[in-house]
Design an enzyme around this catalytic site. Structure first.
Site, PDB file in Angstrom:
ATOM      1  N   ASP A   1       0.849  -1.187   0.000  1.00 32.81           N
ATOM      2  CA  ASP A   1       0.000   0.000   0.000  1.00 32.81           C
ATOM      3  C   ASP A   1       0.892   1.247   0.000  1.00 32.81           C
ATOM      4  O   ASP A   1       1.898   1.310   0.701  1.00 32.81           O
ATOM      5  CB  ASP A   1      -0.920   0.001   1.227  1.00 32.81           C
ATOM      6  CG  ASP A   1      -2.062   0.995   1.076  1.00 32.81           C
ATOM      7  OD1 ASP A   1      -3.209   0.552   0.898  1.00 32.81           O
ATOM      8  OD2 ASP A   1      -1.798   2.221   1.133  1.00 32.81           O
ATOM      9  N   ILE A   2       0.500   2.247  -0.780  1.00 27.41           N
ATOM     10  CA  ILE A   2       1.321   3.459  -0.914  1.00 27.41           C
ATOM     11  C   ILE A   2       1.300   4.292   0.366  1.00 27.41           C
ATOM     12  O   ILE A   2       2.205   5.109   0.585  1.00 27.41           O
ATOM     13  CB  ILE A   2       0.821   4.287  -2.129  1.00 27.41           C
ATOM     14  CG1 ILE A   2       1.927   5.211  -2.640  1.00 27.41           C
ATOM     15  CG2 ILE A   2      -0.439   5.075  -1.794  1.00 27.41           C
ATOM     16  CD1 ILE A   2       1.621   5.815  -4.005  1.00 27.41           C
TER      17      ILE A   2
ATOM     18  N   HIS B   1      -9.915  -5.013  -3.702  1.00 25.49           N
ATOM     19  CA  HIS B   1      -8.616  -5.165  -3.046  1.00 25.49           C
ATOM     20  C   HIS B   1      -8.837  -5.648  -1.628  1.00 25.49           C
ATOM     21  O   HIS B   1      -9.777  -5.228  -0.952  1.00 25.49           O
ATOM     22  CB  HIS B   1      -7.808  -3.866  -3.057  1.00 25.49           C
ATOM     23  CG  HIS B   1      -8.580  -2.654  -2.665  1.00 25.49           C
ATOM     24  ND1 HIS B   1      -9.506  -2.067  -3.500  1.00 25.49           N
ATOM     25  CD2 HIS B   1      -8.575  -1.917  -1.523  1.00 25.49           C
ATOM     26  CE1 HIS B   1     -10.025  -1.014  -2.896  1.00 25.49           C
ATOM     27  NE2 HIS B   1      -9.493  -0.903  -1.691  1.00 25.49           N
TER      28      HIS B   1
HETATM   29  P1  5GP Z   1      -9.771   1.484   0.259  1.00 24.33           P
HETATM   30  O1  5GP Z   1      -9.938   2.754   1.047  1.00 24.33           O
HETATM   31  O2  5GP Z   1     -10.440   1.557  -1.081  1.00 24.33           O
HETATM   32  O3  5GP Z   1     -10.130   0.262   1.033  1.00 24.33           O
HETATM   33  O4  5GP Z   1      -8.201   1.325   0.027  1.00 24.33           O
HETATM   34  C1  5GP Z   1      -7.512   1.861  -1.045  1.00 24.33           C
HETATM   35  C2  5GP Z   1      -6.050   1.779  -0.711  1.00 24.33           C
HETATM   36  O5  5GP Z   1      -5.302   2.005  -1.888  1.00 24.33           O
HETATM   37  C3  5GP Z   1      -5.576   2.820   0.319  1.00 24.33           C
HETATM   38  O6  5GP Z   1      -5.045   2.145   1.461  1.00 24.33           O
HETATM   39  C4  5GP Z   1      -4.536   3.625  -0.444  1.00 24.33           C
HETATM   40  O7  5GP Z   1      -3.432   4.006   0.360  1.00 24.33           O
HETATM   41  C5  5GP Z   1      -4.121   2.678  -1.563  1.00 24.33           C
HETATM   42  N1  5GP Z   1      -3.657   3.329  -2.762  1.00 24.33           N
HETATM   43  C6  5GP Z   1      -4.262   4.377  -3.405  1.00 24.33           C
HETATM   44  N2  5GP Z   1      -3.562   4.723  -4.501  1.00 24.33           N
HETATM   45  C7  5GP Z   1      -2.492   3.876  -4.552  1.00 24.33           C
HETATM   46  C8  5GP Z   1      -1.407   3.731  -5.469  1.00 24.33           C
HETATM   47  O8  5GP Z   1      -1.274   4.455  -6.461  1.00 24.33           O
HETATM   48  N3  5GP Z   1      -0.511   2.748  -5.211  1.00 24.33           N
HETATM   49  C9  5GP Z   1      -0.640   1.920  -4.120  1.00 24.33           C
HETATM   50  N4  5GP Z   1       0.306   0.986  -3.963  1.00 24.33           N
HETATM   51  N5  5GP Z   1      -1.649   2.023  -3.244  1.00 24.33           N
HETATM   52  C10 5GP Z   1      -2.570   2.988  -3.462  1.00 24.33           C
END
Ligand code: 5GP
Length: 119
Positions: free
Chosen positions: A32-33, A103
């Site tokens: 995760d970034i 994810h």
């Molecule tokens: P959600 O909030 O949808 O469950 O999680 C999305 C996740 O994607 C977040 O934890 C965010 O940090 C991660 N994320 C968003 N953009 C990127 C990216 O460009 N690269 C990576 N590796 N992770 C990302």
């Protein structure tokens, strides 16, 4: 409807980089970034599924099996299979899903506390 411009679709197409942890025919796992724990790795299917709702209804048994196997492999690769880890998949607005490609988060590397924050 699946949106091909989402950030994880771009990672799958190699248009933006990621720190890869694991890959097989059906899944990709990468860091995760913006990590929220010492271990914070994302596992995604290579297929175009918007969320767990879509994946559980429409993915093949092979894709579903591969994702779950990948979770276990990533936990082992990241060294948290024995110390403990948490998986989480946000689906839809109430869960604050921010990327519309399924994810699964894998968190670990420290005590993670209770399951949900209290309102
Ligand atoms: P959600 O909030 O949808 O469950 O999680 C999305 C996740 O994607 C977040 O934890 C965010 O940090 C991660 N994320 C968003 N953009 C990127 C990216 O460009 N690269 C990576 N590796 N992770 C990302």
């Amino acid at each position: 409807m699946y949106d091909d411009t989402n950030i994880f679709a771009k990672i799958l197409r190699g248009e933006i980089p990621c720190k890869k942890v694991y890959e097989d025919d059906h899944t990709l796992a990468f860091e995760d970034i913006n990590p929220e724990a010492p271990v914070h790795t994302l596992v995604i299917p290579k297929g175009k599924y918007t969320s767990m709702k879509d994946f559980s209804a429409n993915a093949s048994d092979a894709e579903i099996g591969a994702l779950i196997r990948a979770v276990g492999k990533v936990a082992a690769l990241k060294g948290v299979e024995d110390s403990g880890f948490r998986i989480l998949s946000n689906a839809g607005d109430d869960a604050h899903q921010t990327v519309a490609h399924l994810h699964v988060h894998i968190f670990g590397g420290r005590f993670l506390g209770p399951m949900l924050t209290k309102k």
